[in-house]
Motif scaffolding. Sequence first.
Motif, PDB file in Angstrom:
ATOM      1  N   THR A 146      18.539  84.285  71.927  1.00 53.43           N
ATOM      2  CA  THR A 146      18.583  84.605  70.503  1.00 53.43           C
ATOM      3  C   THR A 146      18.832  83.396  69.611  1.00 53.43           C
ATOM      4  O   THR A 146      18.378  83.374  68.465  1.00 53.43           O
ATOM      5  N   LYS A 147      19.579  82.396  70.082  1.00 55.32           N
ATOM      6  CA  LYS A 147      19.897  81.238  69.256  1.00 55.32           C
ATOM      7  C   LYS A 147      18.866  80.118  69.378  1.00 55.32           C
ATOM      8  O   LYS A 147      18.928  79.142  68.626  1.00 55.32           O
ATOM      9  N   THR A 148      17.939  80.236  70.317  1.00 54.69           N
ATOM     10  CA  THR A 148      17.017  79.138  70.561  1.00 54.69           C
ATOM     11  C   THR A 148      15.551  79.522  70.478  1.00 54.69           C
ATOM     12  O   THR A 148      14.707  78.680  70.172  1.00 54.69           O
TER      13      THR A 148
ATOM     14  N   ILE B  87      36.279  80.337  85.416  1.00 55.55           N
ATOM     15  CA  ILE B  87      35.764  79.739  84.183  1.00 55.55           C
ATOM     16  C   ILE B  87      34.623  80.606  83.655  1.00 55.55           C
ATOM     17  O   ILE B  87      33.724  80.994  84.402  1.00 55.55           O
ATOM     18  N   ILE B  88      34.678  80.912  82.377  1.00 54.92           N
ATOM     19  CA  ILE B  88      33.565  81.562  81.692  1.00 54.92           C
ATOM     20  C   ILE B  88      32.948  80.526  80.765  1.00 54.92           C
ATOM     21  O   ILE B  88      33.617  80.017  79.859  1.00 54.92           O
ATOM     22  N   GLU B  89      31.695  80.194  81.001  1.00 57.40           N
ATOM     23  CA  GLU B  89      31.010  79.187  80.182  1.00 57.40           C
ATOM     24  C   GLU B  89      29.972  79.884  79.305  1.00 57.40           C
ATOM     25  O   GLU B  89      29.013  80.457  79.807  1.00 57.40           O
ATOM     26  N   ASN B  90      30.176  79.817  77.997  1.00 61.09           N
ATOM     27  CA  ASN B  90      29.237  80.410  77.053  1.00 61.09           C
ATOM     28  C   ASN B  90      28.281  79.327  76.561  1.00 61.09           C
ATOM     29  O   ASN B  90      28.704  78.382  75.889  1.00 61.09           O
ATOM     30  N   ASP B  91      27.012  79.449  76.900  1.00 55.55           N
ATOM     31  CA  ASP B  91      26.040  78.407  76.588  1.00 55.55           C
ATOM     32  C   ASP B  91      24.767  79.013  75.999  1.00 55.55           C
ATOM     33  O   ASP B  91      23.687  78.910  76.585  1.00 55.55           O
ATOM     34  N   PRO B  92      24.872  79.647  74.817  1.00 54.78           N
ATOM     35  CA  PRO B  92      23.677  80.281  74.243  1.00 54.78           C
ATOM     36  C   PRO B  92      22.617  79.295  73.767  1.00 54.78           C
ATOM     37  O   PRO B  92      21.486  79.700  73.512  1.00 54.78           O
TER      38      PRO B  92
ATOM     39  N   VAL C 151      39.536  80.891  81.913  1.00 53.62           N
ATOM     40  CA  VAL C 151      39.411  80.037  80.736  1.00 53.62           C
ATOM     41  C   VAL C 151      37.985  80.176  80.213  1.00 53.62           C
ATOM     42  O   VAL C 151      37.012  80.082  80.964  1.00 53.62           O
ATOM     43  N   PHE C 152      37.879  80.454  78.933  1.00 62.49           N
ATOM     44  CA  PHE C 152      36.582  80.647  78.260  1.00 62.49           C
ATOM     45  C   PHE C 152      36.245  79.369  77.518  1.00 62.49           C
ATOM     46  O   PHE C 152      36.993  78.932  76.633  1.00 62.49           O
ATOM     47  N   LEU C 153      35.118  78.744  77.866  1.00 60.58           N
ATOM     48  CA  LEU C 153      34.732  77.460  77.290  1.00 60.58           C
ATOM     49  C   LEU C 153      33.386  77.546  76.594  1.00 60.58           C
ATOM     50  O   LEU C 153      32.481  78.249  77.047  1.00 60.58           O
ATOM     51  N   GLN C 154      33.268  76.789  75.508  1.00 61.35           N
ATOM     52  CA  GLN C 154      31.984  76.575  74.844  1.00 61.35           C
ATOM     53  C   GLN C 154      31.787  75.057  74.731  1.00 61.35           C
ATOM     54  O   GLN C 154      32.020  74.472  73.671  1.00 61.35           O
ATOM     55  N   PRO C 155      31.354  74.407  75.814  1.00 64.96           N
ATOM     56  CA  PRO C 155      31.312  72.933  75.823  1.00 64.96           C
ATOM     57  C   PRO C 155      30.152  72.341  75.048  1.00 64.96           C
ATOM     58  O   PRO C 155      30.157  71.149  74.765  1.00 64.96           O
ATOM     59  N   SER C 156      29.146  73.159  74.694  1.00 61.93           N
ATOM     60  CA  SER C 156      28.032  72.651  73.888  1.00 61.93           C
ATOM     61  C   SER C 156      28.371  72.853  72.414  1.00 61.93           C
ATOM     62  O   SER C 156      29.297  73.605  72.079  1.00 61.93           O
ATOM     63  N   PRO C 157      27.638  72.202  71.499  1.00 64.31           N
ATOM     64  CA  PRO C 157      27.985  72.308  70.069  1.00 64.31           C
ATOM     65  C   PRO C 157      27.644  73.644  69.430  1.00 64.31           C
ATOM     66  O   PRO C 157      27.402  73.706  68.236  1.00 64.31           O
ATOM     67  N   ILE C 158      27.656  74.726  70.198  1.00 64.26           N
ATOM     68  CA  ILE C 158      27.661  76.062  69.628  1.00 64.26           C
ATOM     69  C   ILE C 158      29.076  76.412  69.169  1.00 64.26           C
ATOM     70  O   ILE C 158      29.289  77.303  68.349  1.00 64.26           O
TER      71      ILE C 158
END
Length: 460
Positions: free
Chosen positions: A300-302, A268-273, A235-242
């Motif tokens: 890159t995003k921060t 779990i794949i957590e994408n947290d850029p 399951v691929f998740l983006q739990p932050s407001p990205i």
Amino acid sequence: MTMPFLDPATLHRPVYQSLADQIARAIADGHLANGIKLPPHRILAHDLGISVQTVSRAYEELIRRGLVSGETGRGSFVRRHEPAGEVPYLQERPGEVVDLSILKPVCETMHLDRMKAVLAEMAADLPASAALSFRPNVIFPGHRIVAAEWLRHCGLSVSPGNVVLTNGATAGMTVAMMSAASTGTVIATEAVGHHTLVPLASYLGLKMAGVAIDGEGMVPQALAALCRQEDVRAVFLQPSPINPSATMMGLERREALIDVARSNGLTIIENDPLGPLIEDRPPPVAALAPERTLYVTSFTKTVLPGLRTGYLVAPDRLMPAVANRHLVSHWIATPLLAEIASRWVRDGTAMELVRWQRATLKKRQAIVSSMLEGIPHAAHPQGLHVWLPLASRAEEEVFVAQARLRGVALAPGRSFQIGRDEHPAVRIAVGASNESELRAGLRIVASLFHAAPEPLLLAI
């Protein structure tokens, strides 16, 4: 009628765009096979009761999308549309366009000054391994120690040995997906998710399944139901407001999804850029379920768009797979960029730029809140974008087209749709333009909403 699946009663302004959308859907649904010749302009115009010029513009729009090829003297033909993915942002910036489509941090002269300074510093004392070695184990041991230090800012306590350096989040996502699932199996993700996931999964021989979302992200019961129906491996998740809908997943929701993952043996794949950008956030999923989570972050995003380097954290059991797949797909991260990131983490520049970005985005989001007052939208006070829900996909298409005609580029919600559930909206990026451009673009967005003959937006 030459194409009976077209419905002239549903054509709306701009008519050429509406007609192009109907033909595009017919191609996607299989009503128009690859290689078939489209009706001549005059015949289709007569059938639909519209002008020849309108049909010509519709065919030109389909050619621009890569769905149709025009051959001089022969006509227009449907061409195979490979799953390259529709990018939600302008690939060019012609003329005076207010670009609110591409997601990037706010940048000023000081960012370039910081980069020039570190490059000058490195010219004096660049480690030989950064320029001369091919071997990750020669180049990166010290960088992994620094990575573990940075990851503490992200809410993780990890061993340096569990960190792989990557060329940014996209490379980390690719390696994580290759490591978490095998050909023909399913990776679940939010129904409104990362715009590259579907084409990436297709290239890797995987299947993406969109899972229902609410105001906190993925619904655990919907994920559990999917696991009963499909061979879901991850399951691929983006739990932050990205994530496109700009939602922050709460602690209880994260724990509930982890329970589903554990019950069904999911990785779990957590994408947290965004990493440490968001203050007072719940712990990362990787901190709550370290035994099964592949965690992806980058700079890159921060910190700086050109600092395309990042970290992929893996549990012990997945480290061999991650290391091998990273080697065969990327070999190593770019040593020079990894060196810059490590220097900036050690001397505090990285967190200084994050804190500056955080404060600047708060100011930008306050402008959004003021200028879109009374218009329902979703945003986070430290987020890079705004999600503005619309009533239908047709309204979304009109809204994006009308904004573009008035010199404002917005990202259409269809670019982020995964699965059949539709969530029509536009994504408005707040960092790509300067403050004056942002205000001008938001003024046009608000005027388009208020000028609509019917309410365009749904309650969130």
